[in-house]
Design a protein around this motif. Structure first.
Motif, PDB file in Angstrom:
ATOM      1  N   ARG A  74     -18.016  21.374 -53.863  1.00  0.00           N
ATOM      2  CA  ARG A  74     -17.179  20.370 -54.006  1.00  0.00           C
ATOM      3  C   ARG A  74     -17.216  18.917 -54.357  1.00  0.00           C
ATOM      4  N   VAL A  75     -17.872  18.448 -53.508  1.00  0.00           N
ATOM      5  CA  VAL A  75     -18.871  17.185 -53.258  1.00  0.00           C
ATOM      6  C   VAL A  75     -19.631  16.633 -54.786  1.00  0.00           C
ATOM      7  N   GLN A  76     -20.212  17.370 -55.521  1.00  0.00           N
ATOM      8  CA  GLN A  76     -21.078  17.259 -56.428  1.00  0.00           C
ATOM      9  C   GLN A  76     -20.253  16.964 -57.659  1.00  0.00           C
ATOM     10  N   MET A  77     -19.396  17.848 -57.600  1.00  0.00           N
ATOM     11  CA  MET A  77     -17.799  17.857 -58.583  1.00  0.00           C
ATOM     12  C   MET A  77     -16.876  16.355 -58.372  1.00  0.00           C
ATOM     13  N   GLU A  78     -17.011  16.494 -56.943  1.00  0.00           N
ATOM     14  CA  GLU A  78     -15.917  15.533 -57.191  1.00  0.00           C
ATOM     15  C   GLU A  78     -17.323  13.889 -56.977  1.00  0.00           C
ATOM     16  N   LEU A  79     -18.534  13.991 -56.894  1.00  0.00           N
ATOM     17  CA  LEU A  79     -19.038  12.592 -57.507  1.00  0.00           C
ATOM     18  C   LEU A  79     -19.157  12.711 -58.986  1.00  0.00           C
ATOM     19  N   LYS A  80     -18.774  14.044 -59.594  1.00  0.00           N
ATOM     20  CA  LYS A  80     -19.271  13.785 -61.918  1.00  0.00           C
ATOM     21  C   LYS A  80     -17.672  13.127 -61.750  1.00  0.00           C
ATOM     22  N   ARG A  81     -16.468  13.581 -60.677  1.00  0.00           N
ATOM     23  CA  ARG A  81     -15.209  13.276 -60.933  1.00  0.00           C
ATOM     24  C   ARG A  81     -14.894  11.492 -61.325  1.00  0.00           C
ATOM     25  N   GLY A 141     -14.561   0.059 -49.834  1.00  0.00           N
ATOM     26  CA  GLY A 141     -13.551  -0.695 -51.188  1.00  0.00           C
ATOM     27  C   GLY A 141     -13.577   0.587 -52.410  1.00  0.00           C
ATOM     28  N   GLN A 142     -13.730   1.851 -51.760  1.00  0.00           N
ATOM     29  CA  GLN A 142     -12.806   3.166 -52.943  1.00  0.00           C
ATOM     30  C   GLN A 142     -12.205   4.109 -51.556  1.00  0.00           C
ATOM     31  N   VAL A 143     -11.596   3.669 -50.827  1.00  0.00           N
ATOM     32  CA  VAL A 143     -10.889   4.194 -50.173  1.00  0.00           C
ATOM     33  C   VAL A 143     -10.104   5.326 -50.323  1.00  0.00           C
ATOM     34  N   ASN A 144      -8.999   4.415 -51.260  1.00  0.00           N
ATOM     35  CA  ASN A 144      -8.385   5.444 -51.998  1.00  0.00           C
ATOM     36  C   ASN A 144      -8.797   6.799 -53.123  1.00  0.00           C
ATOM     37  N   GLU A 145      -9.501   6.029 -54.213  1.00  0.00           N
ATOM     38  CA  GLU A 145     -10.612   6.780 -54.883  1.00  0.00           C
ATOM     39  C   GLU A 145     -11.563   7.992 -54.304  1.00  0.00           C
ATOM     40  N   ALA A 146     -11.858   7.875 -53.192  1.00  0.00           N
ATOM     41  CA  ALA A 146     -12.471   8.511 -53.119  1.00  0.00           C
ATOM     42  C   ALA A 146     -11.770   8.945 -51.677  1.00  0.00           C
ATOM     43  N   GLN A 147     -10.953   9.288 -51.819  1.00  0.00           N
ATOM     44  CA  GLN A 147     -10.192  10.318 -50.224  1.00  0.00           C
ATOM     45  C   GLN A 147     -10.841  11.211 -49.778  1.00  0.00           C
ATOM     46  N   GLU A 148     -10.952  12.706 -51.281  1.00  0.00           N
ATOM     47  CA  GLU A 148     -11.429  13.250 -51.460  1.00  0.00           C
ATOM     48  C   GLU A 148     -13.260  13.874 -50.868  1.00  0.00           C
ATOM     49  N   LEU A 149     -13.817  12.512 -51.505  1.00  0.00           N
ATOM     50  CA  LEU A 149     -15.432  12.949 -51.122  1.00  0.00           C
ATOM     51  C   LEU A 149     -15.086  12.777 -49.355  1.00  0.00           C
ATOM     52  N   LEU A 150     -14.771  11.470 -48.863  1.00  0.00           N
ATOM     53  CA  LEU A 150     -14.370  11.082 -48.055  1.00  0.00           C
ATOM     54  C   LEU A 150     -14.044  12.291 -47.067  1.00  0.00           C
ATOM     55  N   PHE A 151     -13.266  13.292 -47.581  1.00  0.00           N
ATOM     56  CA  PHE A 151     -12.827  14.902 -46.778  1.00  0.00           C
ATOM     57  C   PHE A 151     -13.515  15.287 -46.578  1.00  0.00           C
ATOM     58  N   LEU A 152     -14.221  15.487 -48.152  1.00  0.00           N
ATOM     59  CA  LEU A 152     -15.606  16.488 -47.817  1.00  0.00           C
ATOM     60  C   LEU A 152     -16.860  16.672 -47.209  1.00  0.00           C
ATOM     61  N   ILE A 153     -16.728  15.153 -47.341  1.00  0.00           N
ATOM     62  CA  ILE A 153     -18.789  14.608 -46.480  1.00  0.00           C
ATOM     63  C   ILE A 153     -17.825  14.947 -44.647  1.00  0.00           C
ATOM     64  N   GLU A 154     -16.760  14.410 -44.984  1.00  0.00           N
ATOM     65  CA  GLU A 154     -16.748  15.213 -43.197  1.00  0.00           C
ATOM     66  C   GLU A 154     -16.444  16.218 -42.626  1.00  0.00           C
ATOM     67  N   THR A 155     -15.914  17.236 -43.703  1.00  0.00           N
ATOM     68  CA  THR A 155     -16.261  18.973 -43.438  1.00  0.00           C
ATOM     69  C   THR A 155     -17.684  19.034 -42.628  1.00  0.00           C
ATOM     70  N   LEU A 156     -18.347  18.614 -44.069  1.00  0.00           N
ATOM     71  CA  LEU A 156     -19.679  18.684 -44.157  1.00  0.00           C
ATOM     72  C   LEU A 156     -20.510  18.729 -42.804  1.00  0.00           C
ATOM     73  N   TRP A 211     -21.955  10.203 -60.357  1.00  0.00           N
ATOM     74  CA  TRP A 211     -23.004  11.503 -60.944  1.00  0.00           C
ATOM     75  C   TRP A 211     -24.380  10.998 -61.881  1.00  0.00           C
ATOM     76  N   ASP A 212     -25.121  10.357 -61.902  1.00  0.00           N
ATOM     77  CA  ASP A 212     -26.048  10.499 -62.257  1.00  0.00           C
ATOM     78  C   ASP A 212     -27.124  11.234 -62.981  1.00  0.00           C
TER      79      ASP A 212
END
Length: 125
Positions: A21-28, A93-108, A32-33
């Protein structure tokens, strides 16, 4: 199978799911490079490779491959994980856009550190 083995298996499955899910979120987020950074940038010995990589690059090119190695048994399971505070700082600076990514990282962080119940919470988010 012992209860400890079942718990470890659950932990590994939950971590694998969250990593995907982190990988998918980075792409979203279009972070993702498809092309890796130069080899010398990947060779940093600094925490999070802060001196040569952006946070999302470190996630993609250092952390995710290392965790794949851990899940495959090629590296030892880390005793703990504490990426979330740095992620919050880097993505401030991207808290709103990155909220799901931050949640996933906290879960990890929680899952790797042994809180197997965190994986159940990730599915509901």
């Amino acid at each position: 199978m012992t209860e400890l083995q079942q718990t470890k298996g659950q932990q590994r499955r939950a971590v694998a799911e969250v990593l995907e899910r982190v990988q998918m979120e980075l792409k979203r987020l279009e972070l993702w490079d498809p092309n890796p950074p130069a080899e010398h940038r990947l060779a940093s010995d600094q925490p999070f490779s802060w001196d040569t990589l952006g946070f999302h690059q470190w996630l993609q090119w250092r952390f995710l491959p290392r965790m794949d190695d851990v899940l495959a048994g090629r590296e030892a399971w880390p005793p703990s994980c504490a990426i979330h505070p740095y992620a919050e700082e880097c993505l401030a600076g991207q808290v709103n856009e990155a909220q799901e990514l931050l949640f996933l990282i906290e879960t990890l962080d929680q899952l790797v550190s042994g809180d197997v119940s965190a994986g159940a919470d990730a599915g509901a988010h």
